[in-house]
Design a protein around this motif. Structure first.
Motif, PDB file in Angstrom:
ATOM      1  N   GLY A  80       0.848  -1.200  -0.223  1.00 48.10           N
ATOM      2  CA  GLY A  80       0.065   0.092  -0.047  1.00 48.10           C
ATOM      3  C   GLY A  80       0.788   1.174  -0.010  1.00 48.10           C
ATOM      4  O   GLY A  80       0.545   2.189  -0.894  1.00 48.10           O
ATOM      5  N   TYR A  84       1.096   4.021  -2.992  1.00 45.65           N
ATOM      6  CA  TYR A  84       0.784   5.569  -2.586  1.00 45.65           C
ATOM      7  C   TYR A  84       1.829   6.350  -3.039  1.00 45.65           C
ATOM      8  O   TYR A  84       1.663   7.414  -3.831  1.00 45.65           O
ATOM      9  CB  TYR A  84       0.913   5.598  -1.016  1.00 45.65           C
ATOM     10  N   ASP A  87       1.752   6.380  -6.967  1.00 45.42           N
ATOM     11  CA  ASP A  87       0.344   7.236  -7.320  1.00 45.42           C
ATOM     12  C   ASP A  87       0.778   8.623  -7.400  1.00 45.42           C
ATOM     13  O   ASP A  87       0.386   9.374  -8.204  1.00 45.42           O
ATOM     14  CB  ASP A  87      -0.683   6.943  -6.129  1.00 45.42           C
ATOM     15  N   LYS A  88       1.163   9.031  -6.128  1.00 45.96           N
ATOM     16  CA  LYS A  88       1.813  10.589  -6.126  1.00 45.96           C
ATOM     17  C   LYS A  88       2.657  10.980  -7.249  1.00 45.96           C
ATOM     18  O   LYS A  88       2.672  12.289  -7.952  1.00 45.96           O
ATOM     19  CB  LYS A  88       2.596  10.923  -4.933  1.00 45.96           C
ATOM     20  N   GLU A  91       0.486  11.184 -10.417  1.00 46.40           N
ATOM     21  CA  GLU A  91      -0.443  12.504 -10.177  1.00 46.40           C
ATOM     22  C   GLU A  91       0.450  13.801 -10.471  1.00 46.40           C
ATOM     23  O   GLU A  91      -0.191  14.655 -10.891  1.00 46.40           O
ATOM     24  CB  GLU A  91      -1.144  12.835  -8.742  1.00 46.40           C
ATOM     25  N   TYR A 199      -4.961  -0.016  -1.712  1.00 43.13           N
ATOM     26  CA  TYR A 199      -4.813   1.113  -1.755  1.00 43.13           C
ATOM     27  C   TYR A 199      -5.517   1.814  -3.043  1.00 43.13           C
ATOM     28  O   TYR A 199      -6.055   3.150  -2.991  1.00 43.13           O
ATOM     29  CB  TYR A 199      -3.256   1.544  -1.711  1.00 43.13           C
ATOM     30  N   ILE A 200      -5.097   1.381  -4.094  1.00 42.77           N
ATOM     31  CA  ILE A 200      -5.804   1.832  -5.313  1.00 42.77           C
ATOM     32  C   ILE A 200      -7.339   1.881  -5.440  1.00 42.77           C
ATOM     33  O   ILE A 200      -7.800   2.900  -5.719  1.00 42.77           O
ATOM     34  CB  ILE A 200      -5.189   1.018  -6.809  1.00 42.77           C
ATOM     35  N   PHE A 202      -9.409   2.007  -2.774  1.00 47.65           N
ATOM     36  CA  PHE A 202     -10.066   3.134  -1.970  1.00 47.65           C
ATOM     37  C   PHE A 202      -9.581   4.707  -2.248  1.00 47.65           C
ATOM     38  O   PHE A 202     -10.058   5.482  -1.691  1.00 47.65           O
ATOM     39  CB  PHE A 202     -10.223   2.624  -0.266  1.00 47.65           C
ATOM     40  N   GLN A 203      -8.424   4.682  -2.667  1.00 50.44           N
ATOM     41  CA  GLN A 203      -7.972   5.979  -2.872  1.00 50.44           C
ATOM     42  C   GLN A 203      -8.231   6.650  -4.345  1.00 50.44           C
ATOM     43  O   GLN A 203      -8.791   7.656  -4.441  1.00 50.44           O
ATOM     44  CB  GLN A 203      -6.409   6.009  -2.875  1.00 50.44           C
ATOM     45  N   ASP A 204      -8.286   5.771  -5.390  1.00 45.34           N
ATOM     46  CA  ASP A 204      -8.488   6.198  -6.989  1.00 45.34           C
ATOM     47  C   ASP A 204      -9.687   5.788  -7.545  1.00 45.34           C
ATOM     48  O   ASP A 204     -10.273   6.460  -8.130  1.00 45.34           O
ATOM     49  CB  ASP A 204      -7.335   5.804  -7.744  1.00 45.34           C
ATOM     50  N   PRO A 207     -13.905   6.504  -5.348  1.00 46.99           N
ATOM     51  CA  PRO A 207     -14.435   7.959  -5.367  1.00 46.99           C
ATOM     52  C   PRO A 207     -15.106   8.158  -6.685  1.00 46.99           C
ATOM     53  O   PRO A 207     -15.959   8.972  -6.580  1.00 46.99           O
ATOM     54  CB  PRO A 207     -13.077   8.799  -5.037  1.00 46.99           C
TER      55      PRO A 207
END
Length: 235
Positions: A80, A84, A87-88, A91, A199-200, A202-204, A207
């Motif tokens: 996770g 993360y 992913d940052k 972004e 992690y992916i 629930f983070q990306d 939503p």
């Protein structure tokens, strides 16, 4: 055994290109923007259910069989944390790195594990290949949309997805040749991947399920998870 690994790896990877073709078809045939967005959201929802079932039925339970609980939980959280930071990075470079690259986050480690796990657990290998195939389909559908938004031609976008569809085979063969007798490493890879995918989700992904007060979209998660339940029951 090798021929079966090649067959199921190609099956798992083929949906990357198939998802792109379907997305291209909808782009050309469906002109209503609301319908397009609704389809994408339902596919994302379905993929979420598949990813959760892959974690619940294959990656975590099979990974924990060969490893002590403390090491298993450490690998899960490391997965996770690693996703993360990646992913940052994506972004910050969103204009340079399309969603297509993000899809590799879970596709590559899962493919390596697929090639290795076939050697000592044939049924788990089949189940994992099915999960990867179903997971790749909606992800590549959305990746095509992202590539088109980055001004890629439809032929260039489809070509990239076509090439990517064979990467699963490449990494599965690497897993088969280098990890076939290393169950602990394979189990570690599965747990690391599970943590990253969690992690992916629930983070990306989660939503994105909120779309114009259409709460029924989330039922796609249940449908995707049911596919995993059926696969576990059959195999």
């Amino acid at each position: 055994m090798l021929s079966q690994i090649i067959l199921f790896s190609l099956l798992a990877g083929s949906t990357v290109f198939i998802g792109g073709l379907l997305s291209c078809y909808f782009e050309n045939r469906v002109h209503n923007k609301d319908i397009k967005e609704l389809i994408v959201h339902y596919l994302i929802s379905f993929a979420t259910g598949i990813m959760l079932s892959a974690i619940s039925f294959v990656l975590v339970p099979k990974g924990m069989k060969e490893l002590p609980i403390l090491f298993s939980t450490t690998l899960f959280i490391l997965g996770g944390i690693s996703f993360y930071y990646f992913d940052k990075f994506i972004e910050k470079n969103r204009l340079k790195i399309p969603q297509l690259i993000a899809m590799l986050l879970d596709f590559i480690p899962e493919s390596v594990a697929l090639g290795a796990v076939f050697v000592y657990d044939y049924k788990t290998g089949i189940l994992l290949s099915i999960f990867i195939a179903l997971q790749n389909l909606p992800e590549s559908f959305n990746s095509y949309v992202e590539l088109r938004k980055l001004n890629h031609s439809k032929y260039k976008a489809l070509f990239q997805l076509f090439v990517l569809s064979f990467m699963g085979l490449l990494f599965s063969l690497l897993g088969y040749y280098f990890l076939d007798t290393h169950e602990k490493i394979t189990s570690s890879l599965m747990l690391f991947s599970a943590g990253g995918i969690m992690y992916i989700i629930f983070q990306d992904i989660a939503p994105l399920l909120h779309y114009k007060k259409r709460k029924l979209i989330a039922i796609g998660v249940n449908i995707g998870f049911i596919i995993g339940m059926l696969g576990e029951a059959i195999l």
